[in-house]
Structures are given as structure tokens and as C-alpha cells.
Design a protein around this motif. Structure first.
Motif, PDB file in Angstrom:
ATOM      1  N   PRO A 596       0.825  -1.223   0.000  1.00 39.26           N
ATOM      2  CA  PRO A 596       0.000   0.000   0.000  1.00 39.26           C
ATOM      3  C   PRO A 596       0.858   1.272   0.000  1.00 39.26           C
ATOM      4  O   PRO A 596       0.439   2.307  -0.536  1.00 39.26           O
ATOM      5  CB  PRO A 596      -0.838  -0.125   1.268  1.00 39.26           C
ATOM      6  CG  PRO A 596      -0.108  -1.087   2.138  1.00 39.26           C
ATOM      7  CD  PRO A 596       0.600  -2.020   1.219  1.00 39.26           C
ATOM      8  N   VAL A 597       2.053   1.214   0.591  1.00 37.10           N
ATOM      9  CA  VAL A 597       2.954   2.372   0.570  1.00 37.10           C
ATOM     10  C   VAL A 597       3.438   2.623  -0.859  1.00 37.10           C
ATOM     11  O   VAL A 597       3.537   3.769  -1.309  1.00 37.10           O
ATOM     12  CB  VAL A 597       4.155   2.142   1.514  1.00 37.10           C
ATOM     13  CG1 VAL A 597       4.998   3.415   1.606  1.00 37.10           C
ATOM     14  CG2 VAL A 597       3.693   1.700   2.886  1.00 37.10           C
ATOM     15  N   LEU A 598       3.737   1.549  -1.587  1.00 36.67           N
ATOM     16  CA  LEU A 598       4.165   1.697  -2.982  1.00 36.67           C
ATOM     17  C   LEU A 598       3.051   2.289  -3.829  1.00 36.67           C
ATOM     18  O   LEU A 598       3.303   3.044  -4.780  1.00 36.67           O
ATOM     19  CB  LEU A 598       4.601   0.340  -3.550  1.00 36.67           C
ATOM     20  CG  LEU A 598       5.819  -0.316  -2.899  1.00 36.67           C
ATOM     21  CD1 LEU A 598       6.097  -1.670  -3.530  1.00 36.67           C
ATOM     22  CD2 LEU A 598       7.044   0.585  -3.004  1.00 36.67           C
ATOM     23  N   ASP A 599       1.807   1.966  -3.476  1.00 40.68           N
ATOM     24  CA  ASP A 599       0.693   2.546  -4.213  1.00 40.68           C
ATOM     25  C   ASP A 599       0.610   4.056  -3.973  1.00 40.68           C
ATOM     26  O   ASP A 599       0.301   4.827  -4.890  1.00 40.68           O
ATOM     27  CB  ASP A 599      -0.617   1.864  -3.794  1.00 40.68           C
ATOM     28  CG  ASP A 599      -1.462   1.465  -4.994  1.00 40.68           C
ATOM     29  OD1 ASP A 599      -1.069   1.802  -6.128  1.00 40.68           O
ATOM     30  OD2 ASP A 599      -2.502   0.804  -4.814  1.00 40.68           O
ATOM     31  N   ILE A 600       0.892   4.475  -2.743  1.00 35.01           N
ATOM     32  CA  ILE A 600       0.929   5.914  -2.455  1.00 35.01           C
ATOM     33  C   ILE A 600       2.089   6.563  -3.209  1.00 35.01           C
ATOM     34  O   ILE A 600       1.958   7.637  -3.794  1.00 35.01           O
ATOM     35  CB  ILE A 600       1.053   6.157  -0.939  1.00 35.01           C
ATOM     36  CG1 ILE A 600      -0.173   5.596  -0.203  1.00 35.01           C
ATOM     37  CG2 ILE A 600       1.211   7.645  -0.648  1.00 35.01           C
ATOM     38  CD1 ILE A 600      -0.066   5.665   1.310  1.00 35.01           C
ATOM     39  N   LEU A 601       3.250   5.893  -3.216  1.00 34.30           N
ATOM     40  CA  LEU A 601       4.415   6.402  -3.950  1.00 34.30           C
ATOM     41  C   LEU A 601       4.093   6.549  -5.432  1.00 34.30           C
ATOM     42  O   LEU A 601       4.434   7.556  -6.062  1.00 34.30           O
ATOM     43  CB  LEU A 601       5.602   5.456  -3.754  1.00 34.30           C
ATOM     44  CG  LEU A 601       6.881   5.803  -4.520  1.00 34.30           C
ATOM     45  CD1 LEU A 601       7.483   7.098  -3.990  1.00 34.30           C
ATOM     46  CD2 LEU A 601       7.899   4.658  -4.405  1.00 34.30           C
TER      47      LEU A 601
END
Length: 781
Positions: A596-601
Motif C-alpha cells: 500500500p505504501v508503494l501505491d501511495i508512492l
């Protein structure tokens, strides 16, 4: 000096080209006069060191007589026309001797070098570098099927390359692979220092092995019937092979028969270490005069044969028969017979055509003649063991040498063993020659018989994790699935072929005359997201995260605010340095919870402020390396896909574009490897990344090597990708790469892109695939 390469010329009729250690290339044309069969038409100079190989570039509209390419020890390739003695241009890029060349369609050249690489050239540019061998590339070959290339190496392997990527490695030879020759579309020959010739299927099977030579085999050439062939080697012979058998053995008065070629009329030209080119014929009309034939036989009879380099075995003079043994006819053409003549040993060969024994030389150096003066070194006997002082104050080095050895090969091996610069090669070889005068067995060979390198090269990884990631394979909980949203959009609206849905109507384009597909220079971004689900999954995983990775409430709030800012196009707020810092730190969460952090990135890098901070300067290199790590074959498919999408979105800002263009080679190589992962979302992201690169390179003909990589990655991806959206984006990438660039078009044709994509021209669902494909094919006509 040694003739190292021969090739039949495209013009004039019956002509051929030779290259030599005398640093020249020469064109020879048939001469109808009785006393000389060929006359030198042109002598070409351009190399600053020995010339070692030659190939002919087929005629085209610009050069209707074709071109001549030569490779040399100066690491360069010179390209000549037939109307001037100096090069039209010089190709530079190899870091060591260029020892083999092959020409393909549309003017492509494939070169192999001691630097362990092969390179593909078009015009005056290097299109791609083929890396994978661990020693010198001694032989290269462009196969008739477009896009397929072969390389043979001192690492004992042969590699098949398609669109710049290694597709297969053939093993079987027990020593250096020295030559390759085409049989037909699906078969080829190879020859080796192991004294064998092998027949291979392109699919990898060795279907036949031919034995006959007794030493290194250097070259091969195939007759027009595609079955019979010739070979030459270090055993002083040219051998003719018919119906799978050695039907004729022709001895030459030179130790190393380096090269051969078959002329259009079926005659055979061979070049050797004595600096002479000899042409052999089956036609009585072209047979040399009786005087020339006798001169050849006399020269042959005076040759000095070292039994260690031929098929003469261990010689005991007292056991050999006398001249009366020659009254008995031989059993086969080329059969060798030794006789005792006083205290000497003479070698004779049976000639089937003349029905007589022909003297081929005097034999010296048999094992019974070895004197006790030989020196022991590392458990072996040598004629000489020199002490060499290279580094002042350093320990002396030992150089063992036998008079039957090639001084250039010994010098090369000495330098390699002691990790010395190849620049000393001439100096060491000449030292050996000067200090063994009077001890050589006949003329000392003046060319390196087998100087191969052993330096390693980086091999891009291949394959990957073949499992998909289903509906929610990460935690088993929640409904957030990375990649479940749209496959990406372009900035512009309207009837856009990327957005899908009602915005695109195929019926309105069926008879369109306008190409709406490419070139696409805007770039395609992955912009859709369900922020509620992303944040919900982020908080859920944070609760179960390891203590040293768990985010505080303040950090979670920072990420939430950042996500709102970068997804609300109307927001006047700017991301803060603290928010970006928290995002970057959290991107290093454990692989099983970071998605999910990569999706924000992925969403954040579209914002100019985030793009500038994360993609600029040293931070940019760190971001790129981190994403490349997430794209490794061992990574989770969700992380691979999100890393690819993040790279695609980096193209939305100037800092991101500069970063990705600067790391293009590594990024596209790693991304291309993910074609093997069976996941349509990964394939769509990969195709989009190639398309975005192609868009940035459009209108820049000087970036042909970068375009070549786009063509290579797109072409190899199309072999495995099934998803129609991914196929469509790859077709748009191909079209954008070749649009308004004739060099790129020629390269695409030479890689066989036309035949590879033609099957998509008939696709009607979705119609955009077939329409785009037909437009790409029109570009490549």
C-alpha cells in the motif's frame, strides 16, 4: 603475412576480399590470362594494427556494389566501398580485438571481440551489445530468420540471440568455438579447437559430429546445396565434406590454414599463415598450369612437419618402411604414409585424382628424437624457459616455450596468466621469436593462434516468479487489491485508445485514414486509485507490522494528508518535506506489507514537488535502485507491478524523465525480464514503461542505441504477453520508436519485427490492436 579472413565479394563477379596481418584488405578479381588466375583490384588501408576478419554488406540503393567491413586488432571495424582505398567510416566501441564479423539484411553488422561481447551495428551506430559469454567471442553469425543471431566463444559455448537477448546456449564442444556457418533456416555448423565440427538445430539439438581434422579447426564454408561444406585448420589442411564424409583432404605448405570461402562458381579460396591465398577448382577449364601445379607440389614437398601438430603419431625411424612402400596404392584420398629415406622421414599423401603418392613434407621432431636438453617446468618439458622481468623490483616471471608453439599464443597466455596488459603482446612475442632463432621448426607462425580472454561480464537475469497473485494473496483480509483499478490513462481526453470504455469507439475508426495511435509522446500514467481502501489497508498492516517499522499516528496522518494532496487535482496545498520523508522511509517496509505504501508512492511521484524531491539528485538514484530491487525476479508480483507503475508515473515530471533516461539501460533490462512473470497487470505496466521511453526518444535519431533497446524489449515481450491491452501498448511503443526514423525502421526489419507482429493485424477484439498493428506494418514496408 598471415591471411586471416576471406569473403566472396558482391562485385565484380567472381571477386573476393582478403584481410591480413599486414594491416590491409585487398579485392581480387578473376583474370582470364593463363599465368595468373586473380589480379589485385584494390588495396584498402584503415587499420592501425593487424586485420583479422572481413564480411560483405549486401548491395543497396546507396551502395549498389555493396560494402566491405573489416575488423582488426586496433579494436575497430572499418567499412569500405569499392571505389576508394580509405574507409567510408570506422565503427568504434569494442574494447579489444574484433576477430569476427557477419553481415545481415538491411545493412546490419554483427561483430565479435576478445572483450567477450558481440555488438550489432547499423550504419555508423552500435544498436546493441550482446553480453553473456565469459571469454572471447571468436565467431558470430546472422541467421536467415530475421532477428536471430549466433555467437561462438572461447568459453566453449554457442549462444542464440533474438532481438538482443540470449534465447539459448548450446554446449557440447570441449574447447573454443572458432567458426560458424549457416546450413539453412533451422540448422548451422560450428567448428572448434577440439578438432570437431558439429551440426546443430536452432532449437538446440546437436544432430551430427564430424571428425577428421587432427588439430584446431578455424573456419567453415557451406556449398550452395546447403549440405556439403569445407573446413580448414591448424593441421595444414583444407578438407572437403560431401554427404557427411570427408571426401578430400588437401595439404598446404603452411601450418595454419586460417580461412576459407566458396566462390560463386564453386571454387574454393583458402588463406594461410604463409601469406598466400590459394584457389582450388573442380573445373578443368580453370585448373592451374602444369608449371604452377608442379611449383605447388615442390613447395609442399619442402614443408617441415612437426608430428605434434599433425596426425603422424609417435615416430620410430627404425620401424618405418622404405620407398618401396609407395608402390602400394592408398585406400582413400588424403591418406598419409611415412617412409624412411636414409636418416630422414618423409610424409606422403595419396591423391585419388592423380592415383599417386604426393610428398607433403619432411618430418622432424618425432618423440624418439627429443634430446635431453629439454627443461622441466611445472611438471612438463619445454625447449626453453625464459625469465622475464616486467616490473622493476618485482619478482621475475617464467615463460615456458616449445619451438612447435605459436609465439603469439604463448605470449598472450603468459600475459593473461600473470595479469599483465595486452599492450605487451607484440613485445613478448618478438622476444620469443628473437631468442629462438635457429630453433624453429620451419617458419614461425606470426599470428596468435588462440588468444582468448577470460574476463566476466554482467548477464541480465531472466525468468521470474511465475505465480499470479489472485484476488488478495497478501494478507487474506480486506478488499484492497493493488492493480485492480484502471490500467492507466493518458493526459488528453476524447476518443483515446488507452482509456477504454465509452471514450473509445472502434467503429468510428474502422475506415480512418488518420493514425491516432502513434507517435505517442504524452506518456501514459497510472492515475486511478481508491484512496479509502489504500489507507484502510495501510492502517491494518501497520497494526501487525514489526515494532521497529510501526508508524506513529502522526506519521500515518502525514501519509494520509500526502495522499489527499497528490490525488486532489484541485488542491492548492503542496506536499511538505516531512510528508515526503515519511513516505520514503515507509517505502522500506518489509516486502510482505509494503504494497500500500508503494501505491501511495506511485500516485505521489506524479506531483511536481514529489517528483522533484524524490527523482532529483542523489535521491533519484536511490529511488531508482530501490524500485529496481523490488522488480527482481524473486520479488512479490504485487511489488513488481507497483514498482513498474511508479517508474511509468515518474515520466510525468522533468526530474523523473531525466532520471529514467539516465538509467535507461538498467531499468529496461530489469523490466524486460519481468515478461516471464505470468501476470497481465505486470505485462501492461511493462508495456507502458517501454511506451513512455519510446515517447521520450521520438524525434531523436541520435539516440539509436536507446531505441534499439526499446525495440528489443518490446519485441521479446510480444513473444510471451497474452493480454491484449499489453500487446496494444507494445505495438504503440514499436510504432513510436520507428516513426520518422529510417535507421530505427531498418533495425526493426533486421530484428524480424514485421513477421513477429503480423499475426496481430487480424485481431478484431479489441479492434485497436489490429488497426495499430497494420499501421506499424505500413511504417516498416
Amino acid at each position: 603475412m598471415d591471411v586471416r579472413g576471406l569473403a566472396a565479394a558482391a562485385y565484380p563477379d567472381g571477386a573476393f576480399v582478403s584481410v591480413s596481418r599486414d594491416r590491409t584488405a585487398r579485392v581480387w578479381v578473376p583474370n582470364p590470362s593463363e599465368n595468373q588466375a586473380f589480379t589485385e583490384m584494390l588495396c584498402m588501408n584503415g587499420h592501425s594494427n593487424f586485420v583479422s576478419c572481413v564480411c560483405i554488406i549486401a548491395p543497396n540503393e546507396t551502395y549498389p556494389r555493396g560494402l566491405i567491413a573489416t575488423g582488426g586488432h586496433d579494436n575497430n571495424i572499418c567499412v569500405f566501398s569499392l571505389d576508394r582505398p580509405d574507409p567510408l567510416f570506422t565503427l568504434k566501441g569494442h574494447k579489444n580485438t574484433v576477430c569476427t564479423l557477419s553481415a545481415g539484411k538491411f545493412g546490419t553488422i554483427l561483430s565479435g571481440s576478445w572483450d567477450t561481447t558481440a555488438k550489432v551495428w547499423l550504419g555508423e551506430k552500435c544498436m546493441m551489445t550482446l553480453q553473456g559469454h565469459t571469454a572471447a567471442v571468436w565467431a558470430v553469425l546472422i541467421l536467415p530468420e530475421q532477428g536471430l543471431m549466433l555467437s561462438g566463444s572461447a568459453d566453449k559455448t554457442i549462444k542464440l540471440w533474438k532481438a538482443g537477448r540470449c534465447e539459448n546456449t548450446y554446449t557440447g564442444h570441449e574447447d573454443c568455438v572458432r567458426g560458424l556457418a549457416v546450413i539453412n533456416d533451422v540448422e548451422f555448423f560450428s567448428c572448434s579447437n577440439d578438432a570437431s565440427i558439429r551440426r546443430w538445430l536452432v532449437t538446440g539439438e546437436c544432430v551430427q559430429i564430424y571428425y577428421g581434422h587432427t588439430n584446431y579447426i578455424y573456419s567453415l564454408a557451406v556449398f550452395p546445396n546447403g549440405q556439403d561444406f569445407i573446413s580448414t585448420g591448424e593441421d595444414r589442411t583444407l578438407r572437403v565434406w560431401r554427404k557427411g564424409e570427408c571426401s578430400q583432404t588437401i595439404r598446404l605448405p603452411a601450418q595454419s590454414v586460417w580461412c576459407c570461402c566458396i566462390l560463386p562458381n564453386g571454387d574454393i579460396a583458402v588463406g594461410a599463415s604463409d601469406g598466400i591465398i590459394r584457389v582450388f577448382t573442380e573445373s578443368e577449364d580453370r585448373v592451374a598450369s602444369a608449371q604452377d601445379l608442379q611449383a605447388f607440389e615442390d613447395e609442399l614437398s619442402k614443408a617441415i612437419i612437426d608430428p605434434k601438430t599433425g596426425d603422424l603419431g609417435d615416430i620410430k625411424i627404425e620401424d618405418l618402411p622404405g620407398r618401396e612402400h609407395l608402390s602400394e596404392p592408398g585406400n582413400r584420398d588424403g591418406q598419409t604414409r611415412l617412409i624412411k629415406e636414409g636418416s630422414n622421414v618423409e610424409a606422403y599423401q595419396w591423391s585419388m585424382s592423380d592415383e599417386r603418392w604426393v610428398k607433403i613434407g619432411d618430418v622432424v621432431g618425432g618423440s624418439s628424437q627429443q634430446s635431453s636438453k629439454r627443461v622441466m617446468y611445472e611438471g612438463k618439458e619445454y625447449d626453453f624457459v625464459f625469465t622475464i622481468d616486467v616490473n622493476e623490483g618485482g619478482p621475475p616471471m617464467k615463460l615456458p616455450y616449445n619451438v612447435s608453439d605459436d609465439p603469439w599464443l604463448v605470449a598472450h597466455n603468459f600475459l593473461q596468466k600473470n595479469d599483465l596488459s595486452p599492450m605487451f603482446l607484440d613485445q613478448v612475442a618478438n622476444f620469443i621469436i628473437e631468442n629462438t632463432k635457429g630453433h624453429t621448426l620451419g617458419p614461425a607462425p606470426v599470428s596468435a593462434a588462440d588468444p582468448f580472454t577470460g574476463a566476466g561480464r554482467y548477464i541480465p537475469g531472466s525468468g521470474g516468479d511465475n505465480q499470479g497473485f489472485g484476488a488478495d494473496p497478501f494478507t487474506g483480509a480486506g478488499r484492497y487489491i493493488p492493480g485492480s483499478e484502471s490500467t492507466g490513462t493518458v493526459p488528453s481526453g476524447g476518443a483515446d485508445p488507452f482509456t477504454g470504455g465509452s471514450a473509445y469507439s472502434s467503429s468510428s475508426l474502422q475506415k480512418a485514414t488518420t493514425n491516432i495511435f502513434f507517435p505517442n509522446t504524452d506518456g501514459v500514467m497510472f492515475e486511478q486509485a481508491n484512496t479509502t481502501q489504500i489507507l484502510g489497508k495501510l492502517r491494518e498492516l501497520n497494526n501487525t507490522a514489526p515494532q521497529d517499522h510501526k508508524l506513529s499516528d502522526a506519521a500515518l496522518d502525514s501519509l494520509e494528508k500526502l495522499l489527499v494532496v497528490v490525488t486532489d487535482l484541485k488542491s492548492q496545498e503542496q506536499p511538505t518535506a516531512e510528508q515526503i520523508s515519511v513516505l520514503w522511509r515507509t517505502c522500506h517496509w518489509p516486502e510482505d506489507i509494503v504494497f500500500p505504501v508503494l501505491d501511495i508512492l506511485r500516485l505521489a511521484v506524479r506531483h511536481p514537488e514529489v517528483n522533484a524531491q524524490l527523482c532529483g539528485g542523489t535521491e533519484g538514484a536511490s529511488l531508482c535502485n530501490h524500485l529496481l530491487g523490488l522488480m527482481s525476479p524473486e520479488s512479490r508480483p504485487a511489488n513488481q507491478m507497483l514498482a513498474l507503475r511508479t517508474l511509468c508515473n515518474c515520466f510525468s515530471g522533468s526530474h523523473g524523465r531525466a532520471l529514467l533516461l539516465g538509467h535507461r539501460d538498467t531499468v529496461l533490462s530489469r523490466a524486460g525480464d519481468l515478461r516471464a512473470v505470468c501476470n497481465k497487470n505486470i505485462h501492461v505496466a511493462l508495456a507502458t514503461l517501454v511506451l513512455n521511453y519510446a515517447g521520450r526518444l521520438y524525434g531523436q535519431p541520435a539516440e539509436i542505441e536507446a531505441k534499439a533497446q526499446c525495440l528489443s524489449v518490446a519485441s521479446t515481450a510480444l513473444e510471451v504477453v497474452q493480454d491484449k491491452e499489453a500487446v496494444f501498448r507494445l505495438l504503440v511503443a514499436l510504432g513510436t520508436t520507428v516513426a520518422r526514423d529510417n535507421t530505427a525502421k531498418d533495425l526493426a526489419r533486421s530484428l524480424g519485427v514485421n513477421s513477429q507482429i503480423s499475426k496481430y493485424a487480424r485481431v478484431s477484439d479489441p479492434a485497436k490492436v489490429g488497426e495499430c498493428c497494420r499501421l506499424v506494418l505500413d511504417e516498416l514496408q
